[in-house]
Design a protein around this motif. Structure first.
Motif, PDB file in Angstrom:
ATOM      1  N   ASP A  55       0.879  -1.186   0.000  1.00  4.19           N
ATOM      2  CA  ASP A  55       0.000   0.000   0.000  1.00  4.19           C
ATOM      3  C   ASP A  55       0.906   1.222   0.000  1.00  4.19           C
ATOM      4  OD1 ASP A  55      -1.626   2.302   1.261  1.00  4.19           O
ATOM      5  OD2 ASP A  55      -3.153   0.747   1.039  1.00  4.19           O
ATOM      6  N   PRO A  56       0.635   2.247  -0.833  1.00  6.82           N
ATOM      7  CA  PRO A  56       1.491   3.440  -0.887  1.00  6.82           C
ATOM      8  C   PRO A  56       1.648   4.139   0.452  1.00  6.82           C
ATOM      9  CG  PRO A  56      -0.055   3.421  -2.734  1.00  6.82           C
ATOM     10  CD  PRO A  56      -0.464   2.312  -1.814  1.00  6.82           C
ATOM     11  N   SER A  57       0.718   3.963   1.376  1.00  6.73           N
ATOM     12  CA  SER A  57       0.797   4.638   2.671  1.00  6.73           C
ATOM     13  C   SER A  57       2.021   4.203   3.457  1.00  6.73           C
ATOM     14  CB  SER A  57      -0.465   4.360   3.498  1.00  6.73           C
ATOM     15  OG  SER A  57      -1.621   4.887   2.857  1.00  6.73           O
TER      16      SER A  57
ATOM     17  N   PRO B 151       5.868   8.936   5.304  1.00  9.47           N
ATOM     18  CA  PRO B 151       6.166   9.121   6.731  1.00  9.47           C
ATOM     19  C   PRO B 151       4.958   9.689   7.484  1.00  9.47           C
ATOM     20  CG  PRO B 151       7.982   9.927   5.394  1.00  9.47           C
ATOM     21  CD  PRO B 151       6.869   9.639   4.428  1.00  9.47           C
ATOM     22  N   GLY B 152       4.677   9.074   8.628  1.00 14.64           N
ATOM     23  CA  GLY B 152       3.573   9.558   9.465  1.00 14.64           C
ATOM     24  C   GLY B 152       2.208   9.321   8.874  1.00 14.64           C
ATOM     25  N   SER B 153       2.069   8.380   7.925  1.00 12.08           N
ATOM     26  CA  SER B 153       0.768   8.134   7.297  1.00 12.08           C
ATOM     27  C   SER B 153      -0.210   7.447   8.235  1.00 12.08           C
ATOM     28  CB  SER B 153       0.952   7.277   6.042  1.00 12.08           C
ATOM     29  OG  SER B 153       1.435   5.992   6.387  1.00 12.08           O
ATOM     30  N   GLY B 154       0.269   6.852   9.324  1.00 15.70           N
ATOM     31  CA  GLY B 154      -0.608   6.129  10.231  1.00 15.70           C
ATOM     32  C   GLY B 154      -0.692   4.656   9.933  1.00 15.70           C
ATOM     33  N   LEU B 155      -0.006   4.196   8.879  1.00 14.53           N
ATOM     34  CA  LEU B 155       0.033   2.774   8.534  1.00 14.53           C
ATOM     35  C   LEU B 155       1.490   2.358   8.525  1.00 14.53           C
ATOM     36  CD1 LEU B 155      -1.891   0.472   7.753  1.00 14.53           C
ATOM     37  CD2 LEU B 155      -1.476   1.037   5.351  1.00 14.53           C
ATOM     38  N   TYR B 156       1.876   1.442   9.406  1.00 17.65           N
ATOM     39  CA  TYR B 156       3.285   1.128   9.618  1.00 17.65           C
ATOM     40  C   TYR B 156       3.516  -0.377   9.475  1.00 17.65           C
ATOM     41  CZ  TYR B 156       2.465   5.522  12.096  1.00 17.65           C
ATOM     42  OH  TYR B 156       2.054   6.788  12.436  1.00 17.65           O
ATOM     43  N   ALA B 157       4.777  -0.706   9.040  1.00 20.18           N
ATOM     44  CA  ALA B 157       5.210  -2.108   8.934  1.00 20.18           C
ATOM     45  C   ALA B 157       6.573  -2.248   9.591  1.00 20.18           C
ATOM     46  CB  ALA B 157       5.260  -2.558   7.483  1.00 20.18           C
TER      47      ALA B 157
ATOM     48  N   SER C 141       9.007   3.008   5.431  1.00 17.47           N
ATOM     49  CA  SER C 141       9.318   4.441   5.396  1.00 17.47           C
ATOM     50  C   SER C 141       8.386   5.227   6.308  1.00 17.47           C
ATOM     51  CB  SER C 141       9.205   4.974   3.963  1.00 17.47           C
ATOM     52  OG  SER C 141      10.115   4.303   3.105  1.00 17.47           O
ATOM     53  N   SER C 142       7.144   4.771   6.426  1.00 23.61           N
ATOM     54  CA  SER C 142       6.183   5.497   7.267  1.00 23.61           C
ATOM     55  C   SER C 142       6.498   5.340   8.746  1.00 23.61           C
ATOM     56  CB  SER C 142       4.757   4.980   6.989  1.00 23.61           C
ATOM     57  OG  SER C 142       4.691   3.586   7.262  1.00 23.61           O
ATOM     58  N   ALA C 143       7.261   4.284   9.114  1.00 25.06           N
ATOM     59  CA  ALA C 143       7.544   4.009  10.523  1.00 25.06           C
ATOM     60  C   ALA C 143       8.886   4.535  10.982  1.00 25.06           C
ATOM     61  CB  ALA C 143       7.470   2.503  10.777  1.00 25.06           C
ATOM     62  N   ILE C 144       9.639   5.146  10.089  1.00 24.92           N
ATOM     63  CA  ILE C 144      10.961   5.648  10.462  1.00 24.92           C
ATOM     64  C   ILE C 144      10.802   6.743  11.517  1.00 24.92           C
ATOM     65  CG2 ILE C 144      13.002   6.852   9.633  1.00 24.92           C
ATOM     66  CD1 ILE C 144      12.627   5.491   6.956  1.00 24.92           C
ATOM     67  N   GLY C 145      11.584   6.625  12.596  1.00 23.14           N
ATOM     68  CA  GLY C 145      11.533   7.599  13.675  1.00 23.14           C
ATOM     69  C   GLY C 145      10.428   7.346  14.681  1.00 23.14           C
ATOM     70  N   ARG C 146       9.708   6.252  14.504  1.00 19.72           N
ATOM     71  CA  ARG C 146       8.617   5.922  15.435  1.00 19.72           C
ATOM     72  C   ARG C 146       9.108   4.929  16.477  1.00 19.72           C
ATOM     73  NH1 ARG C 146       4.621   9.739  14.446  1.00 19.72           N
ATOM     74  NH2 ARG C 146       4.806  10.285  12.238  1.00 19.72           N
TER      75      ARG C 146
END
Length: 459
Positions: free
Chosen positions: A76-78, A82-88, A101-106
């Motif tokens: 999924d593009p999300s 970063p910060g999209s609310g969908l993390y892997a 990429s969305s979970a970096i820094g979390r």
């Protein structure tokens, strides 16, 4: 003095009750649908996160040296925002960790590695990033010439996204239920107005009767109101008859007293120490007393009542007969009874005593030696209270057929007398008419004398 608050109308009571019930019902429906949607959305979230994990698992490779190679393209593009609310996140042995990429820094320190084949769906859990839902799955990856590599794949989504979807559904549901509730209330008010139309018609007809524009309530009412309106009409008739009877009685009384008063005045004006004056005056006074008692008895006749209680006939008949046997003891009259068990008179006890007492006294007066009292209850289908048949027969001379009509004529003056039958017969006729009954005078087939029969209808 503080006036008590006016009670709500039937329409207002029904509208309030219906509104409360409808609000409670629609609220319960809304709550049930909302919970059902929440459970469905939660299951969908579980399936979606599980599919993402499967997609990551399918796209991941491990080299022969044990290096983990995540998929190049996320499912999924999300996951790339970063910060999209969908993390892997992927955790492995020896401190291995991979994040989308969305979970970096979390901060995902709350995650724990799972045993191969173990899965976990949890949420919402409190984290530094807010509340999250996540799905995790543990696998053991076979690597040639090495021990299996244990990995834990995890996909998480913020609660805000999940609740946002539910909020849209809830707003839509509230809006639809509100519209439905308003429509049902309007429909209920229309149905209520239509249902109460007969009651409003009763009120309108009552107003017409009060204004003198109508004699009775209309007969065209629903079945549930027919019994009520029939009793109201009966009450109207009874009230009018009572008023007419009272007016006629007072007029008769005034007319009846004219002659005795005129005699007294004449005797007093012409008296000159006349020896018979005292006796004449006493006779006229006694006559006036009798007339007043008679007319008051007529005025007191209450007539048929809609809600009258049952007056047992047997006990009163025995008391009257015992009294008359003492009065006419010299004649040695025997009074026989033919009486239905439980026969009752529906009206005032005084009316029953006047009616039965005058008929029995008439029978005792003209009987030779025998009087027969017959009392029978007369039930009628569709009527709540049975009718009553009452007759008094004697073995006296009887009444000639050509005299019966004259006997039954209603006197227009209180001092009229029917030869041989006394003043009581006029009272009997008034009572019978007040109860809408019938008085018949004929000859007794059993005793040979007169028979006075009263038939009071069922009600």
């Amino acid at each position: 003095m503080v006036n008590a608050p006016r009670p709500f109308s039937l329409a207002a009571r029904a509208a309030i009750a219906t509104g409360l019930v409808l609000a409670g019902f629609l609220g319960l429906v809304g709550l049930t649908l909302s919970r059902a949607n929440h459970e469905t959305a939660l299951n969908n979230l579980h399936d979606r996160l599980q599919n993402y994990v499967i997609a990551y698992l399918a796209g991941t490779e491990v080299s022969r040296y044990g290096k983990v190679l995540p998929p190049d393209a996320p499912p999924d593009p999300s996951f790339s925002q970063p910060g999209s609310g969908l993390y892997a996140v992927v955790l492995g042995d020896q401190g291995f960790r991979w994040e989308s990429s969305s979970a970096i820094g979390r901060d995902f320190n709350f995650l724990k590695t799972l045993q191969p084949g173990e899965n976990r769906f949890a949420g919402p859990v409190e984290t530094r990033m807010g509340r999250l839902y996540y799905y995790a799955f543990g696998v053991a990856w076979d690597v040639p010439d090495r021990k299996p590599l244990r990995l834990t794949f995890m996909v998480a989504q913020t609660e805000g996204q999940f609740e946002g979807e539910n909020a849209v559904y809830q707003r839509t549901l509230i809006g639809m239920l509100s519209i439905l509730g308003v429509m049902l209330i309007v429909l209920q008010l229309l149905l209520l107005r239509w249902s109460l139309t007969p009651l409003r018609k009763v009120a309108t007809d009552m107003a017409r009767v009060e204004r003198g524009k109508s004699d009775h309530l209309d007969s065209q009412y629903p079945l549930e109101l027919t019994a009520l309106t029939d009793r109201i009409n009966a009450f109207i008739d009874s009230e009018r008859e009572q008023r007419t009877r009272t007016r006629n009685t007072l007029a008769d009384l005034a007319h009846s007293l004219k002659t005795p008063l005129a005699v007294i005045r004449s005797r007093l004006e012409s008296a000159d120490n006349e020896p018979g004056l005292r006796g004449d005056v006493l006779d006229q006074v006694r006559r006036m007393d009798e007339l007043v008692a008679y007319q008051l008895a007529r005025a007191a006749t209450s007539g048929r009542q809609t809600f009258a209680s049952a007056v047992p006939v047997a006990g009163h008949a025995e008391d009257l007969v015992r009294s008359l046997e003492k009065v006419y003891a010299a004649k040695n009259v025997l009074c026989e009874f033919e009486m239905d068990e439980g026969a009752a008179f529906y009206g005032e006890q005084g009316d029953l005593l006047e009616l039965m007492g005058n008929l029995l006294e008439n029978g005792f007066k003209w009987a030779g030696h025998r009087v027969l009292l017959v009392v029978k209850a007369q039930p009628q289908a569709g009527r709540q209270r049975p009718g009553l048949w009452l007759s008094v027969e004697d073995d006296g001379p009887g009444i000639a057929e050509d005299k019966i009509e004259k006997v039954l004529q209603r006197g227009v003056r209180g001092d009229e007398r029917v030869q041989g039958h006394g003043i009581g017969l006029s009272i009997v006729q008034d009572i019978v008419k007040a109860y809408r009954g019938e008085l018949v005078v004929d000859r007794s087939a059993e005793l040979g004398g007169a028979r006075f029969s009263v038939n009071l209808p069922a009600s």
